[in-house]
Design a protein around this motif. Structure first.
Motif, PDB file in Angstrom:
ATOM      1  N   LEU A 316       0.824  -1.223   0.000  1.00 43.09           N
ATOM      2  CA  LEU A 316       0.000   0.000   0.000  1.00 43.09           C
ATOM      3  C   LEU A 316       0.848   1.259   0.000  1.00 43.09           C
ATOM      4  O   LEU A 316       1.732   1.405   0.849  1.00 43.09           O
ATOM      5  N   PRO A 317       0.601   2.178  -0.911  1.00 45.17           N
ATOM      6  CA  PRO A 317       1.329   3.444  -0.887  1.00 45.17           C
ATOM      7  C   PRO A 317       0.855   4.309   0.284  1.00 45.17           C
ATOM      8  O   PRO A 317      -0.243   4.112   0.806  1.00 45.17           O
ATOM      9  N   TYR A 318       1.700   5.256   0.632  1.00 48.62           N
ATOM     10  CA  TYR A 318       1.389   6.129   1.764  1.00 48.62           C
ATOM     11  C   TYR A 318       0.037   6.820   1.606  1.00 48.62           C
ATOM     12  O   TYR A 318      -0.747   6.916   2.549  1.00 48.62           O
ATOM     13  N   ALA A 319      -0.260   7.266   0.377  1.00 51.32           N
ATOM     14  CA  ALA A 319      -1.491   8.035   0.165  1.00 51.32           C
ATOM     15  C   ALA A 319      -2.723   7.256   0.632  1.00 51.32           C
ATOM     16  O   ALA A 319      -3.692   7.841   1.109  1.00 51.32           O
ATOM     17  N   ALA A 320      -2.657   5.925   0.519  1.00 49.92           N
ATOM     18  CA  ALA A 320      -3.823   5.110   0.866  1.00 49.92           C
ATOM     19  C   ALA A 320      -4.092   5.085   2.370  1.00 49.92           C
ATOM     20  O   ALA A 320      -5.195   4.753   2.799  1.00 49.92           O
ATOM     21  N   VAL A 321      -3.074   5.412   3.160  1.00 49.08           N
ATOM     22  CA  VAL A 321      -3.252   5.328   4.615  1.00 49.08           C
ATOM     23  C   VAL A 321      -2.962   6.654   5.314  1.00 49.08           C
ATOM     24  O   VAL A 321      -2.928   6.709   6.544  1.00 49.08           O
ATOM     25  N   ALA A 322      -2.734   7.704   4.511  1.00 52.01           N
ATOM     26  CA  ALA A 322      -2.318   8.989   5.093  1.00 52.01           C
ATOM     27  C   ALA A 322      -3.250   9.426   6.232  1.00 52.01           C
ATOM     28  O   ALA A 322      -2.784   9.860   7.293  1.00 52.01           O
ATOM     29  N   ARG A 337       7.550   8.503   5.855  1.00 49.65           N
ATOM     30  CA  ARG A 337       8.655   7.635   6.243  1.00 49.65           C
ATOM     31  C   ARG A 337       8.164   6.575   7.234  1.00 49.65           C
ATOM     32  O   ARG A 337       8.515   5.397   7.129  1.00 49.65           O
ATOM     33  N   PHE A 338       7.369   7.046   8.190  1.00 46.97           N
ATOM     34  CA  PHE A 338       6.815   6.120   9.182  1.00 46.97           C
ATOM     35  C   PHE A 338       6.087   4.974   8.489  1.00 46.97           C
ATOM     36  O   PHE A 338       6.329   3.801   8.774  1.00 46.97           O
ATOM     37  N   ARG A 343       5.105  -0.561   7.309  1.00 48.98           N
ATOM     38  CA  ARG A 343       4.203  -1.455   6.575  1.00 48.98           C
ATOM     39  C   ARG A 343       4.762  -2.867   6.389  1.00 48.98           C
ATOM     40  O   ARG A 343       4.013  -3.808   6.231  1.00 48.98           O
ATOM     41  N   ASP A 344       6.077  -2.995   6.438  1.00 54.43           N
ATOM     42  CA  ASP A 344       6.661  -4.339   6.313  1.00 54.43           C
ATOM     43  C   ASP A 344       6.684  -5.085   7.633  1.00 54.43           C
ATOM     44  O   ASP A 344       7.144  -6.218   7.700  1.00 54.43           O
ATOM     45  N   ASN A 345       6.246  -4.426   8.689  1.00 54.80           N
ATOM     46  CA  ASN A 345       6.366  -5.030  10.014  1.00 54.80           C
ATOM     47  C   ASN A 345       5.035  -5.145  10.743  1.00 54.80           C
ATOM     48  O   ASN A 345       4.989  -5.146  11.966  1.00 54.80           O
ATOM     49  N   ILE A 346       3.953  -5.180   9.982  1.00 45.38           N
ATOM     50  CA  ILE A 346       2.641  -5.300  10.612  1.00 45.38           C
ATOM     51  C   ILE A 346       1.846  -6.411   9.937  1.00 45.38           C
ATOM     52  O   ILE A 346       2.086  -6.738   8.778  1.00 45.38           O
ATOM     53  N   ASN A 347       0.938  -6.987  10.700  1.00 45.06           N
ATOM     54  CA  ASN A 347       0.001  -7.962  10.125  1.00 45.06           C
ATOM     55  C   ASN A 347      -1.305  -7.295   9.747  1.00 45.06           C
ATOM     56  O   ASN A 347      -1.901  -7.600   8.728  1.00 45.06           O
TER      57      ASN A 347
END
Ligand code: GLU
Length: 440
Positions: A316-322, A337-338, A343-347
């Motif tokens: 997911l790009p940042y814009a999708a979760v901003a 950056r956050f 995103r690689d470290n969450i389920n």
């Protein structure tokens, strides 16, 4: 024009099995550029609840399965009455007075004699006077559709050519003694009037389909294309029916399952095509082909949904979760950056919150006894926050120089002390996001 419908009864929450039916009908309509109708099967006034209807709409909306038209069976009772009159006039509807207990007894006797438990049509032999008498004693009867005893044949979109001997099926009850129209009649009237061209539903409806084909013809309608998908089982092939209550779409949503993960799995599970994660429903629709689904029961393992959700989030790009990142209170300049780090470290998306808390407040350090002095010394070489992408490299070089430690013996104790975990994002990224100097 291709028109399909999803026709839940508002008597409970949608579950994973319902989703399959909804999704297949939705995809067929969308792929053909046709119409998808949400039909609320609410003729059972006692069990139907407005809050379930709301929940159904909410769940479908969450999944992005939008409908073009909304219909309610409860608003079409006059139409069902007219259809019943038409069938009665044609001699296809007859009144019966057996109680459930009597019917049960008949069935048991037939089974004992090794016969199929098919209604024996004894009500057809009742004279007008006998019916009057029964009506006076028992109240109005229920009404059955008189099947033509022929073979009912159709080519099923999933099961292939099917043929059912109508004589092996009981004449279906269309109207209850209390006047309630039952699903079989209501559904046929709706399918005719709404111009339904394709009906996909669970294989528990195959016998219904046979009888409905005769009713459609008796009412002068044209028979839609039917496809019956197999029922879902658990991972070991066990029946899911009892567990479906805990597999409601709202439960899955509450557990953080992403709609696209759910849709990707359900759009392919049970077919000869592999499950592929897609970023939009349109892509799933493009690759959907009902003829690739098989008749065998489909094994569903809810554990598959978590890795799919995690993989979806990773892409997911940042814009999708901003919005969601901002809602956590992550400052604007750190937000993208956050996300890219986390995103690689969450389920599931909710796991983000714990990472932000860690970056903001620090973690409870995880320090082995033999590393305590080392970590204290290392921290004494670290300046105050804020840090940047170079901090980690410069700091660990200084620590190596001072303590002589290197490699894993150097990095791991620092990772555990700073994040309280053994795994996570690159430490250079962690440092860049930390809001406070770590302490022991
Ligand atoms: N209300 C029916 C059900 O939920 C609809 C079945 C059908 O698709 O015809 O079983």
């Amino acid at each position: 024009m291709t028109t399909t419908r999803f026709a839940p009864s508002p008597t409970g929450y949608l579950h994973i099995g319902n989703l399959r039916t909804a999704l297949f009908n939705y995809m067929i309509a969308r792929k053909a550029g046709g119409t998808f109708i949400l039909r609320i099967d609410d003729t059972d006034a006692e069990r139907s609840k407005p809050e379930y209807e709301e929940a159904i709409k909410e769940d479908l909306t969450w999944l992005g399965l939008t409908w073009d038209r909304l219909e309610h069976q409860s608003s079409r009772l006059a139409r069902y009455q007219a259809a019943a009159d038409e069938l009665r006039a044609a001699g296809r509807l007859y009144e019966c007075f057996e109680t459930p207990t009597e019917l049960d007894l008949k069935r048991k006797k037939q089974l004992n004699m090794g016969k199929p438990p098919v209604y024996d049509r004894s009500a057809l032999a009742l004279s007008e006077a006998e019916k009057e008498k029964l009506r006076a004693e028992r109240g109005p009867g229920h009404w059955r559709f008189k099947l033509d005893h022929e073979r009912i044949e159709w080519t099923d979109g999933i099961l292939g050519p099917l043929s059912i001997d109508a004589a092996s099926v009981s004449d279906p009850v269309l109207i209850r003694g209390d006047g309630q129209f039952l699903y079989t009649l209501a559904s046929v009237c709706d399918d005719i009037d709404h111009g339904i061209t394709n009906v996909v539903r669970g294989s528990d409806h195959v016998t219904n389909t046979a009888t409905q084909i005769q009713i459609i013809r008796a009412l002068g309608g044209s028979v839609p294309e039917f496809a019956h998908h197999s029922l879902l089982t658990g991972p070991q092939g066990e029946a899911l029916s009892k567990r479906l209550g805990t597999l409601s779409l709202r439960d899955l949503r509450a557990r953080g399952i992403e709609p696209m993960a759910l849709l990707a799995l359900m759009a392919r599970l049970g077919s000869s095509d592999p499950v592929e994660l897609r970023t939009s429903l349109d892509e799933l629709i493009a690759g959907f082909d009902i003829s690739r689904f098989g008749a065998a029961p489909t094994k569903f393992d809810e554990a598959d949904l978590l890795p799919l959700t995690a993989r979806y989030l990773q892409g997911l790009p940042y814009a999708a979760v901003a919005d969601k990142v901002a809602a956590l209170g992550v400052p604007d300049d750190l937000a993208e950056r956050f996300w890219l780090v986390v995103r690689d470290n969450i389920n599931v998306l909710d796991d983000m919150a714990a990472w932000w808390q860690l970056f903001r407040d620090g973690a409870t350090p995880l320090v082995d006894d033999q590393d305590r002095d080392f970590v204290a010394e290392a921290l004494s070489l670290l300046g105050d926050a804020p840090y940047d992408g170079d901090t980690w490299g410069a700091w660990t070089a200084a620590v190596k120089e001072k303590t002589g430690r290197k490699g894993r013996a150097l990095f791991m104790p620092l990772r555990k002390a700073i994040t309280g975990r053994e795994r996570g994002p690159e430490m250079a990224d962690v440092m860049a996001l930390l809001q406070k100097k770590p302490t022991l």
